[in-house]
Design a protein around this motif. Sequence first.
Motif, PDB file in Angstrom:
ATOM      1  N   HIS A   7      -3.503 -10.244   6.364  1.00 12.57           N
ATOM      2  CA  HIS A   7      -2.474  -9.341   5.615  1.00 12.57           C
ATOM      3  C   HIS A   7      -3.372  -8.116   5.366  1.00 12.57           C
ATOM      4  O   HIS A   7      -3.317  -7.949   4.296  1.00 12.57           O
ATOM      5  CB  HIS A   7      -2.337 -10.530   5.000  1.00 12.57           C
ATOM      6  N   THR A   8      -1.844  -7.419   5.443  1.00 10.68           N
ATOM      7  CA  THR A   8      -1.985  -5.428   4.806  1.00 10.68           C
ATOM      8  C   THR A   8      -1.543  -5.586   4.063  1.00 10.68           C
ATOM      9  O   THR A   8      -0.118  -5.895   3.176  1.00 10.68           O
ATOM     10  CB  THR A   8      -1.620  -5.159   5.945  1.00 10.68           C
ATOM     11  N   LEU A   9      -2.109  -5.427   2.593  1.00 11.38           N
ATOM     12  CA  LEU A   9      -1.469  -5.144   1.145  1.00 11.38           C
ATOM     13  C   LEU A   9      -1.392  -3.791   1.358  1.00 11.38           C
ATOM     14  O   LEU A   9      -2.172  -3.065   1.078  1.00 11.38           O
ATOM     15  CB  LEU A   9      -2.743  -6.246   0.122  1.00 11.38           C
ATOM     16  N   GLU A  97     -11.261  -5.902   3.185  1.00 12.00           N
ATOM     17  CA  GLU A  97     -11.115  -4.658   3.930  1.00 12.00           C
ATOM     18  C   GLU A  97     -10.620  -3.351   3.763  1.00 12.00           C
ATOM     19  O   GLU A  97      -9.359  -3.543   4.175  1.00 12.00           O
ATOM     20  CB  GLU A  97     -12.050  -4.803   5.025  1.00 12.00           C
ATOM     21  N   PRO A  98     -11.010  -2.603   3.640  1.00 18.98           N
ATOM     22  CA  PRO A  98     -10.272  -1.013   3.088  1.00 18.98           C
ATOM     23  C   PRO A  98      -9.789  -0.876   4.626  1.00 18.98           C
ATOM     24  O   PRO A  98      -9.469  -1.475   5.905  1.00 18.98           O
ATOM     25  CB  PRO A  98     -10.721   0.134   3.235  1.00 18.98           C
ATOM     26  N   ALA A  99      -8.397  -0.078   4.982  1.00 15.27           N
ATOM     27  CA  ALA A  99      -7.375   0.143   5.773  1.00 15.27           C
ATOM     28  C   ALA A  99      -6.632   1.271   4.712  1.00 15.27           C
ATOM     29  O   ALA A  99      -6.019   1.335   4.873  1.00 15.27           O
ATOM     30  CB  ALA A  99      -6.319  -1.225   5.643  1.00 15.27           C
ATOM     31  N   GLY A 100      -7.411   2.137   4.788  1.00 12.33           N
ATOM     32  CA  GLY A 100      -7.247   3.668   4.063  1.00 12.33           C
ATOM     33  C   GLY A 100      -7.354   3.317   2.535  1.00 12.33           C
ATOM     34  O   GLY A 100      -7.917   2.709   1.932  1.00 12.33           O
ATOM     35  N   LEU A 106      -6.517  -8.578   3.720  1.00 16.15           N
ATOM     36  CA  LEU A 106      -7.176  -9.028   3.367  1.00 16.15           C
ATOM     37  C   LEU A 106      -7.046 -10.384   4.603  1.00 16.15           C
ATOM     38  O   LEU A 106      -5.895 -10.286   5.280  1.00 16.15           O
ATOM     39  CB  LEU A 106      -6.075  -9.931   2.374  1.00 16.15           C
ATOM     40  N   SER A 107      -8.739 -10.950   4.696  1.00 14.05           N
ATOM     41  CA  SER A 107      -8.252 -11.908   5.732  1.00 14.05           C
ATOM     42  C   SER A 107      -8.703 -13.126   5.405  1.00 14.05           C
ATOM     43  O   SER A 107      -9.821 -13.041   4.822  1.00 14.05           O
ATOM     44  CB  SER A 107      -9.317 -11.679   6.585  1.00 14.05           C
ATOM     45  N   TYR A 108      -8.334 -13.878   6.071  1.00 14.77           N
ATOM     46  CA  TYR A 108      -8.739 -15.470   5.254  1.00 14.77           C
ATOM     47  C   TYR A 108      -9.172 -16.380   6.594  1.00 14.77           C
ATOM     48  O   TYR A 108      -7.920 -16.167   7.852  1.00 14.77           O
ATOM     49  CB  TYR A 108      -7.941 -16.256   4.449  1.00 14.77           C
TER      50      TYR A 108
END
Length: 190
Positions: A7-9, A97-100, A106-108
């Motif tokens: 998911h991208t937070l 992991e940074p996405a910008g 967030l991965s799980y």
Amino acid sequence: MELTESHTLPVPQQRAWEALNDTAILKACIPGCESIEADGENAYAVALTAAVGPVKARFKGRMQLADIDAPRSYTIQFEGQGGAAGFGKGDARVTLEPAGEEATTLSYTATAQVGGKLAQIGSRLVDGAARKIATEFFKRFGEQLGAGAQDDDASADTEAPQDTTDTQAADGGEEPQKRKRSWTAWISKS
């Protein structure tokens, strides 16, 4: 059962890490969660109510954080008892992991075992319920983080115009705007 998702937070990695370690935010985001209390170093006592198919039970358990690499990852080990409904236990490896500059991925990967009545209802229902709980958690978590980001750089007046739009639509006015609402706003209006 194994469940893997990403998911991208809408927040930087450090803010996402802080939120994942904030018991108040977690309590608000975990569906059916009644309490999360510290129970030793990196350990928490958890109580929640969950329904899996026809089985609904109150679970009490423990959650332990291990392999902590702040602010990148940790492993959550969990176990809980639901009385006659059975038990659940497993672990989840969570990575950030940074996405910008203003987003984080967030991965799980979670694995779990269930026993008792829960095991008797079938893996399809258990898997479906787990995915539903995870989906609802991340929806609420994203809303909590989004609300926190808005609170930092926007005024508290943003809710009033949205409520006016709903009133206009209910009176036969223009179409309401689609918007995300926090679960607390929904509950307080019920």
